[in-house]
Design a protein around this motif. Structure first.
Motif, PDB file in Angstrom:
ATOM      1  N   GLN A   4     -18.668  -2.465   4.883  1.00 34.60           N
ATOM      2  CA  GLN A   4     -19.321  -3.119   6.375  1.00 34.60           C
ATOM      3  C   GLN A   4     -21.740  -3.113   5.468  1.00 34.60           C
ATOM      4  OE1 GLN A   4     -19.040   1.279   8.295  1.00 34.60           O
ATOM      5  NE2 GLN A   4     -17.287  -0.217   9.974  1.00 34.60           N
ATOM      6  N   TRP A   5     -21.624  -4.078   5.967  1.00 39.30           N
ATOM      7  CA  TRP A   5     -23.111  -5.360   5.711  1.00 39.30           C
ATOM      8  C   TRP A   5     -23.833  -5.176   6.793  1.00 39.30           C
ATOM      9  CZ3 TRP A   5     -21.258  -8.345   1.347  1.00 39.30           C
ATOM     10  CH2 TRP A   5     -20.958  -8.186   0.279  1.00 39.30           C
ATOM     11  N   ALA A  19     -30.992 -11.250   3.034  1.00 40.53           N
ATOM     12  CA  ALA A  19     -30.139 -10.390   2.477  1.00 40.53           C
ATOM     13  C   ALA A  19     -28.870  -9.568   2.675  1.00 40.53           C
ATOM     14  CB  ALA A  19     -31.105  -8.841   1.911  1.00 40.53           C
ATOM     15  N   PHE A  20     -28.024  -9.406   2.171  1.00 42.65           N
ATOM     16  CA  PHE A  20     -27.214  -8.376   3.169  1.00 42.65           C
ATOM     17  C   PHE A  20     -26.895  -6.920   2.516  1.00 42.65           C
ATOM     18  CE2 PHE A  20     -24.195 -12.090   2.253  1.00 42.65           C
ATOM     19  CZ  PHE A  20     -23.969 -12.389   3.524  1.00 42.65           C
ATOM     20  N   ILE A  21     -27.160  -5.885   3.501  1.00 42.48           N
ATOM     21  CA  ILE A  21     -27.655  -4.506   3.028  1.00 42.48           C
ATOM     22  C   ILE A  21     -27.405  -3.921   4.050  1.00 42.48           C
ATOM     23  CG2 ILE A  21     -29.492  -3.200   3.770  1.00 42.48           C
ATOM     24  CD1 ILE A  21     -31.462  -5.881   4.012  1.00 42.48           C
ATOM     25  N   THR A  22     -26.505  -2.057   3.234  1.00 43.77           N
ATOM     26  CA  THR A  22     -25.610  -1.857   3.904  1.00 43.77           C
ATOM     27  C   THR A  22     -26.526  -0.604   4.384  1.00 43.77           C
ATOM     28  OG1 THR A  22     -25.897  -0.035   1.975  1.00 43.77           O
ATOM     29  CG2 THR A  22     -24.797  -1.652   0.933  1.00 43.77           C
ATOM     30  N   MET A  23     -24.982   0.436   4.961  1.00 40.63           N
ATOM     31  CA  MET A  23     -25.917   1.166   6.170  1.00 40.63           C
ATOM     32  C   MET A  23     -26.832   1.726   6.007  1.00 40.63           C
ATOM     33  SD  MET A  23     -24.218   0.208   9.477  1.00 40.63           S
ATOM     34  CE  MET A  23     -24.142   1.807  10.516  1.00 40.63           C
ATOM     35  N   LEU A 121     -40.662  -0.653  10.482  1.00 40.95           N
ATOM     36  CA  LEU A 121     -39.637  -0.262  10.200  1.00 40.95           C
ATOM     37  C   LEU A 121     -38.591  -0.071   9.020  1.00 40.95           C
ATOM     38  CD1 LEU A 121     -37.505  -1.809  13.529  1.00 40.95           C
ATOM     39  CD2 LEU A 121     -38.388   0.203  13.471  1.00 40.95           C
ATOM     40  N   GLY A 122     -39.164  -0.887   8.636  1.00 41.76           N
ATOM     41  CA  GLY A 122     -38.013  -1.060   6.555  1.00 41.76           C
ATOM     42  C   GLY A 122     -39.028   0.430   6.031  1.00 41.76           C
ATOM     43  N   GLU A 123     -40.449   0.058   5.915  1.00 41.75           N
ATOM     44  CA  GLU A 123     -41.162   1.275   5.366  1.00 41.75           C
ATOM     45  C   GLU A 123     -41.372   2.609   5.611  1.00 41.75           C
ATOM     46  OE1 GLU A 123     -43.011   0.914   2.392  1.00 41.75           O
ATOM     47  OE2 GLU A 123     -42.920  -0.827   1.683  1.00 41.75           O
ATOM     48  N   MET A 124     -40.587   2.451   6.644  1.00 43.02           N
ATOM     49  CA  MET A 124     -40.452   4.157   7.491  1.00 43.02           C
ATOM     50  C   MET A 124     -38.858   3.902   7.138  1.00 43.02           C
ATOM     51  SD  MET A 124     -39.192   5.004  11.550  1.00 43.02           S
ATOM     52  CE  MET A 124     -37.904   3.818  12.136  1.00 43.02           C
ATOM     53  N   TRP A 125     -37.856   3.779   7.143  1.00 43.09           N
ATOM     54  CA  TRP A 125     -36.314   4.198   7.131  1.00 43.09           C
ATOM     55  C   TRP A 125     -36.765   4.126   5.466  1.00 43.09           C
ATOM     56  CZ3 TRP A 125     -32.398  -0.304   6.938  1.00 43.09           C
ATOM     57  CH2 TRP A 125     -30.919   0.664   6.479  1.00 43.09           C
ATOM     58  N   ILE A 318     -29.839  -3.880  13.293  1.00 43.41           N
ATOM     59  CA  ILE A 318     -28.610  -3.724  14.213  1.00 43.41           C
ATOM     60  C   ILE A 318     -27.668  -2.070  13.483  1.00 43.41           C
ATOM     61  CG2 ILE A 318     -26.293  -4.455  13.042  1.00 43.41           C
ATOM     62  CD1 ILE A 318     -27.936  -6.424  14.933  1.00 43.41           C
ATOM     63  N   LYS A 319     -28.416  -1.185  12.852  1.00 49.71           N
ATOM     64  CA  LYS A 319     -27.712   0.100  12.299  1.00 49.71           C
ATOM     65  C   LYS A 319     -27.938   0.826  13.459  1.00 49.71           C
ATOM     66  CE  LYS A 319     -29.370   3.695   9.582  1.00 49.71           C
ATOM     67  NZ  LYS A 319     -27.771   4.096   9.237  1.00 49.71           N
ATOM     68  N   ASN A 320     -29.516   0.722  14.017  1.00 46.77           N
ATOM     69  CA  ASN A 320     -30.185   1.844  15.150  1.00 46.77           C
ATOM     70  C   ASN A 320     -29.161   1.255  16.360  1.00 46.77           C
ATOM     71  OD1 ASN A 320     -31.859   3.954  16.626  1.00 46.77           O
ATOM     72  ND2 ASN A 320     -32.807   2.182  17.508  1.00 46.77           N
TER      73      ASN A 320
END
Ligand SMILES: [Zn+2]
Length: 324
Positions: A4-5, A19-23, A121-125, A318-320
């Protein structure tokens, strides 16, 4: 079971990071492709879709492994419609339907947001925000970008143009021209280009001796790194320039903090590589202008994700969506 990428995309004027990123926000694969802005930018989304498909094939992954594509783009984006309002260097007409174009090229759900907002958002996550729900990110690069997160969501504003911290006026009269068409924006003094401009202005006064003047004489030009390094070695002119930069940054960030009282203000981008010297000096100026209750609770910090912030934030979109 298929992986699930999420595909996270950070679209730039010359290169596109993918990039392919996991949940969970782990980057499994990342690479770059050149951005082809010819033909009114019509190849951009098809090239991204193609690059993603080719990489999936090369990895032996089925298309079911991809949940969607999140993308950061350099311009104001209306998040609901995925329309990018205007961009200078990608060839697109105003009000380009970027989300729609990406979805049809890739046959996957897509989400599009402004690139500085994605970095925030990246820095938040996964970065310096460390899950903080109220965060302001300032990217000090070639320009100055900004992203504001309140209660875990990006502040969009009426037109997707909220958080344009780089275009807060800091020199009301006689400031240098900014890329946005105004003069005297924060970007004209606190970006890498702005710092070099200020230094060249001082150097051109001609009375300077010292390390920075020496570097200019040897190399024919200077970079913002030269300014920081010379200042660290005690060069008076470089220190004078940086004092001005730190003042404007501290002043603007205190005003923003007085309005929003975020958990953290995160400084990122190439200029932030100056590290704690920058952080401490900006914090000192910030403290002078921040309201006492704000000063005691809002912390300044350096970004930790570097160039990965954009793709991670794009994937978070996308996760959100999936979590809603
Ligand atoms: Zn501006």
């Amino acid at each position: 079971m298929a992986n699930q990428w999420i595909a996270g995309v950070d679209l730039g004027g010359t290169t596109t990071k993918i990039a392919f990123i996991t949940m969970d926000g782990e980057i499994v694969h990342k690479w770059e492709i050149p951005t082809d802005n010819s033909n009114e930018g019509q190849n951009i989304t098809t090239n991204i879709a193609k690059a993603i498909n080719e990489k999936m094939n090369a990895l032996g992954e089925s298309k079911d492994s991809l949940l969607g594509i999140g993308m950061g783009a350099p311009g104001p984006v209306d998040y609901e419609t995925g329309i990018i309002l205007n961009v200078v260097n990608l060839g697109w007409q105003d009000n380009y339907p970027l989300k729609e174009s990406l979805e049809s090229a890739a046959s996957l759900p897509a989400a599009v947001e402004n690139d500085a907002n994605c970095a925030a958002l990246g820095e938040m996550w996964k970065g310096a925000g460390n899950g903080a729900k109220n965060l302001v990110c300032v990217t000090l690069g070639t320009g100055v970008g900004g992203g504001v997160i309140a209660n875990g969501s990006i502040v969009q504003g009426k037109n997707g143009a909220a958080g344009e911290i780089g275009h807060i006026t800091v020199i009301p009269d006689g400031g240098a021209p900014c890329n946005c068409g105004k003069t005297g924006c924060l970007e004209t003094v606190a970006s890498a280009t702005g710092i070099v401009r200020l230094a060249n202005e001082e150097l051109s006064k001609g009375e300077s001796i010292g390390e920075l003047a020496g570097r200019l004489a040897v190399n024919g030009k200077i970079t913002s790194k030269d300014v920081f390094e010379s200042a660290e070695n005690g060069d008076a002119l470089a220190n004078k320039v940086l004092k001005e930069v730190y003042f404007h940054l501290g002043f603007v960030l205190a005003s923003i903090a007085n309005t929003l009282n975020p958990d953290k203000i995160v400084l990122g981008g190439g200029v932030s590589k100056a590290g704690n010297i920058l952080l401490d000096a900006v914090t000192e100026n910030f403290a002078k202008f921040a309201f006492s209750a704000v000063r005691d609770s809002t912390k300044l910090a350096l970004a930790t994700l570097g160039n990965d912030a954009g793709v991670l934030g794009a994937a978070w979109l996308i996760k959100n969506k999936l979590n809603q």
